[in-house]
Scaffold this motif. Structure first.
Motif, PDB file in Angstrom:
ATOM      1  N   VAL A 244      -2.121   8.983  -9.608  1.00 32.47           N
ATOM      2  CA  VAL A 244      -2.572   7.748  -8.971  1.00 32.47           C
ATOM      3  C   VAL A 244      -3.668   8.088  -7.964  1.00 32.47           C
ATOM      4  O   VAL A 244      -3.469   8.940  -7.082  1.00 32.47           O
ATOM      5  N   VAL A 245      -4.804   7.424  -8.095  1.00 32.73           N
ATOM      6  CA  VAL A 245      -5.893   7.642  -7.127  1.00 32.73           C
ATOM      7  C   VAL A 245      -5.491   6.992  -5.803  1.00 32.73           C
ATOM      8  O   VAL A 245      -5.017   5.845  -5.783  1.00 32.73           O
ATOM      9  N   ASP A 246      -5.673   7.739  -4.722  1.00 32.97           N
ATOM     10  CA  ASP A 246      -5.146   7.264  -3.430  1.00 32.97           C
ATOM     11  C   ASP A 246      -5.684   5.886  -3.017  1.00 32.97           C
ATOM     12  O   ASP A 246      -4.992   5.105  -2.379  1.00 32.97           O
ATOM     13  N   LYS A 247      -6.918   5.577  -3.424  1.00 28.49           N
ATOM     14  CA  LYS A 247      -7.474   4.275  -3.006  1.00 28.49           C
ATOM     15  C   LYS A 247      -6.736   3.107  -3.673  1.00 28.49           C
ATOM     16  O   LYS A 247      -6.881   1.964  -3.249  1.00 28.49           O
ATOM     17  N   ASP A 248      -5.959   3.386  -4.714  1.00 26.24           N
ATOM     18  CA  ASP A 248      -5.172   2.335  -5.375  1.00 26.24           C
ATOM     19  C   ASP A 248      -3.855   2.065  -4.658  1.00 26.24           C
ATOM     20  O   ASP A 248      -3.079   1.201  -5.071  1.00 26.24           O
ATOM     21  N   LEU A 249      -3.577   2.851  -3.612  1.00 27.01           N
ATOM     22  CA  LEU A 249      -2.344   2.680  -2.834  1.00 27.01           C
ATOM     23  C   LEU A 249      -2.745   2.284  -1.418  1.00 27.01           C
ATOM     24  O   LEU A 249      -3.238   3.113  -0.646  1.00 27.01           O
ATOM     25  N   VAL A 250      -2.536   1.037  -1.076  1.00 32.14           N
ATOM     26  CA  VAL A 250      -2.951   0.551   0.245  1.00 32.14           C
ATOM     27  C   VAL A 250      -1.709   0.295   1.093  1.00 32.14           C
ATOM     28  O   VAL A 250      -0.824  -0.475   0.698  1.00 32.14           O
ATOM     29  N   VAL A 251      -1.670   0.986   2.237  1.00 33.32           N
ATOM     30  CA  VAL A 251      -0.556   0.785   3.160  1.00 33.32           C
ATOM     31  C   VAL A 251      -0.929  -0.362   4.096  1.00 33.32           C
ATOM     32  O   VAL A 251      -1.913  -0.285   4.826  1.00 33.32           O
ATOM     33  N   GLU A 252      -0.131  -1.433   4.051  1.00 35.35           N
ATOM     34  CA  GLU A 252      -0.412  -2.615   4.869  1.00 35.35           C
ATOM     35  C   GLU A 252       0.034  -2.387   6.312  1.00 35.35           C
ATOM     36  O   GLU A 252       0.751  -1.421   6.610  1.00 35.35           O
ATOM     37  N   ALA A 253      -0.384  -3.295   7.208  1.00 36.40           N
ATOM     38  CA  ALA A 253      -0.072  -3.161   8.635  1.00 36.40           C
ATOM     39  C   ALA A 253       1.439  -3.087   8.878  1.00 36.40           C
ATOM     40  O   ALA A 253       1.899  -2.403   9.800  1.00 36.40           O
ATOM     41  N   ASP A 254       2.217  -3.778   8.039  1.00 33.59           N
ATOM     42  CA  ASP A 254       3.679  -3.768   8.226  1.00 33.59           C
ATOM     43  C   ASP A 254       4.343  -2.568   7.547  1.00 33.59           C
ATOM     44  O   ASP A 254       5.565  -2.469   7.493  1.00 33.59           O
ATOM     45  N   GLY A 255       3.508  -1.647   7.009  1.00 32.47           N
ATOM     46  CA  GLY A 255       4.054  -0.440   6.392  1.00 32.47           C
ATOM     47  C   GLY A 255       4.354  -0.599   4.907  1.00 32.47           C
ATOM     48  O   GLY A 255       4.673   0.381   4.228  1.00 32.47           O
ATOM     49  N   SER A 256       4.246  -1.817   4.407  1.00 32.90           N
ATOM     50  CA  SER A 256       4.530  -2.013   2.978  1.00 32.90           C
ATOM     51  C   SER A 256       3.366  -1.473   2.141  1.00 32.90           C
ATOM     52  O   SER A 256       2.262  -1.252   2.660  1.00 32.90           O
ATOM     53  N   LEU A 257       3.628  -1.288   0.874  1.00 34.05           N
ATOM     54  CA  LEU A 257       2.631  -0.687  -0.014  1.00 34.05           C
ATOM     55  C   LEU A 257       2.119  -1.718  -1.006  1.00 34.05           C
ATOM     56  O   LEU A 257       2.899  -2.407  -1.663  1.00 34.05           O
ATOM     57  N   THR A 258       0.800  -1.806  -1.096  1.00 32.16           N
ATOM     58  CA  THR A 258       0.201  -2.636  -2.144  1.00 32.16           C
ATOM     59  C   THR A 258      -0.460  -1.699  -3.148  1.00 32.16           C
ATOM     60  O   THR A 258      -1.246  -0.828  -2.775  1.00 32.16           O
ATOM     61  N   ILE A 259      -0.102  -1.886  -4.418  1.00 34.86           N
ATOM     62  CA  ILE A 259      -0.643  -1.036  -5.481  1.00 34.86           C
ATOM     63  C   ILE A 259      -1.652  -1.855  -6.280  1.00 34.86           C
ATOM     64  O   ILE A 259      -1.372  -3.005  -6.642  1.00 34.86           O
ATOM     65  N   ALA A 260      -2.812  -1.278  -6.558  1.00 33.79           N
ATOM     66  CA  ALA A 260      -3.845  -1.979  -7.341  1.00 33.79           C
ATOM     67  C   ALA A 260      -3.221  -2.456  -8.658  1.00 33.79           C
ATOM     68  O   ALA A 260      -2.441  -1.711  -9.278  1.00 33.79           O
ATOM     69  N   PRO A 261      -3.559  -3.682  -9.086  1.00 33.45           N
ATOM     70  CA  PRO A 261      -2.863  -4.298 -10.216  1.00 33.45           C
ATOM     71  C   PRO A 261      -2.747  -3.434 -11.479  1.00 33.45           C
ATOM     72  O   PRO A 261      -1.651  -3.248 -12.002  1.00 33.45           O
ATOM     73  N   GLY A 262      -3.857  -2.879 -11.968  1.00 33.27           N
ATOM     74  CA  GLY A 262      -3.787  -2.075 -13.197  1.00 33.27           C
ATOM     75  C   GLY A 262      -2.887  -0.868 -13.032  1.00 33.27           C
ATOM     76  O   GLY A 262      -2.097  -0.513 -13.913  1.00 33.27           O
ATOM     77  N   THR A 263      -2.974  -0.247 -11.857  1.00 33.01           N
ATOM     78  CA  THR A 263      -2.163   0.943 -11.575  1.00 33.01           C
ATOM     79  C   THR A 263      -0.681   0.571 -11.480  1.00 33.01           C
ATOM     80  O   THR A 263       0.183   1.300 -11.973  1.00 33.01           O
ATOM     81  N   ALA A 264      -0.415  -0.579 -10.853  1.00 36.12           N
ATOM     82  CA  ALA A 264       0.983  -1.024 -10.737  1.00 36.12           C
ATOM     83  C   ALA A 264       1.589  -1.224 -12.125  1.00 36.12           C
ATOM     84  O   ALA A 264       2.737  -0.842 -12.380  1.00 36.12           O
TER      85      ALA A 264
END
Ligand code: FMN
Length: 185
Positions: free
Chosen positions: A140-160
């Motif tokens: 997984v390319v790191d830019k596809d994993l975004v850590v939100e302000a509340d600590g939750s993780l958003t994964i880019a749609p295709g990667t998810a």
């Protein structure tokens, strides 16, 4: 259902790899698997670096592997390979610590140029440790994993979507290797 050990080899306190694993742990739990977590960075550095096989923390880590039916191994790519921290743990485990186990290798990295690290560097070690089945892993390319302000993780749609398929393949391999007992009655 199977017992799964989810192992993160990132030294980072704010690790994307660890967050990714926690996300996938939820997916596996939702399928009824029992998931336990091992962050290698939480083990004491001295015994790891000095290969103190008898240290209680090392013995405990080895026991966690022994008790698992399946293992998810996640690592950041460092210098085109898996992390040195993960290596310190693998080095102190018994040679066949993965015997009979189903294993899912995962890596996160900054560049797809190093996607091969998963299959060239990590997979051979997992195989040599006796894994019964190393299912296809994913980088997984790191830019596809975004850590939100509340600590939750958003994964880019295709990667998810791909991660869902990869984890599903792992879960199906676990189910084949460790089928649920038939209902009584
Ligand atoms: C010391 C260091 C070395 C790295 N080397 C590589 C590399 O060789 N190839 C690559 O694709 N990414 C490399 N990266 C980027 C990380 O693999 C990537 O950001 C990863 O998602 C970090 O995961 P973590 O947050 O779980 O530690 C490196 C990062 C660091 C800090």
């Amino acid at each position: 259902m199977a017992r799964v050990l989810s192992v993160s080899g990132s030294p980072s306190a704010s690790s994307r790899t660890a967050r990714l694993l926690r996300h996938l742990d939820g997916f596996l739990r939702a399928q009824g698997h029992e998931v336990s977590v091992l962050d290698v960075r939480s083990l004491p550095a001295g015994p790891l670096l000095a290969a103190e096989f008898g240290h209680p923390a090392i013995v405990g880590a080895a026991r966690a592997f022994a008790e698992a039916d399946g293992v998810v191994v996640g690592t950041p790519v460092y210098k085109a390979a898996y992390s040195g921290l993960l290596k310190t743990l693998l080095d102190v485990l018994p040679q066949h610590a993965l015997a009979g186990k189903t294993v899912l290798p995962l890596a996160t990295g900054g560049s797809t140029a190093h996607v091969l690290a998963l299959d060239y560097a990590l997979r051979p070690v997992l195989t040599s440790m006796g894994a019964a089945h190393v299912v296809p892993g994913w980088f997984v390319v790191d830019k596809d994993l975004v850590v939100e302000a509340d600590g939750s993780l958003t994964i880019a749609p295709g990667t998810a979507e791909t991660l869902g398929q990869v984890t599903d393949t792992f879960a199906r391999a676990l189910h084949t290797a460790f089928p649920s007992p038939l209902p009584v009655g």
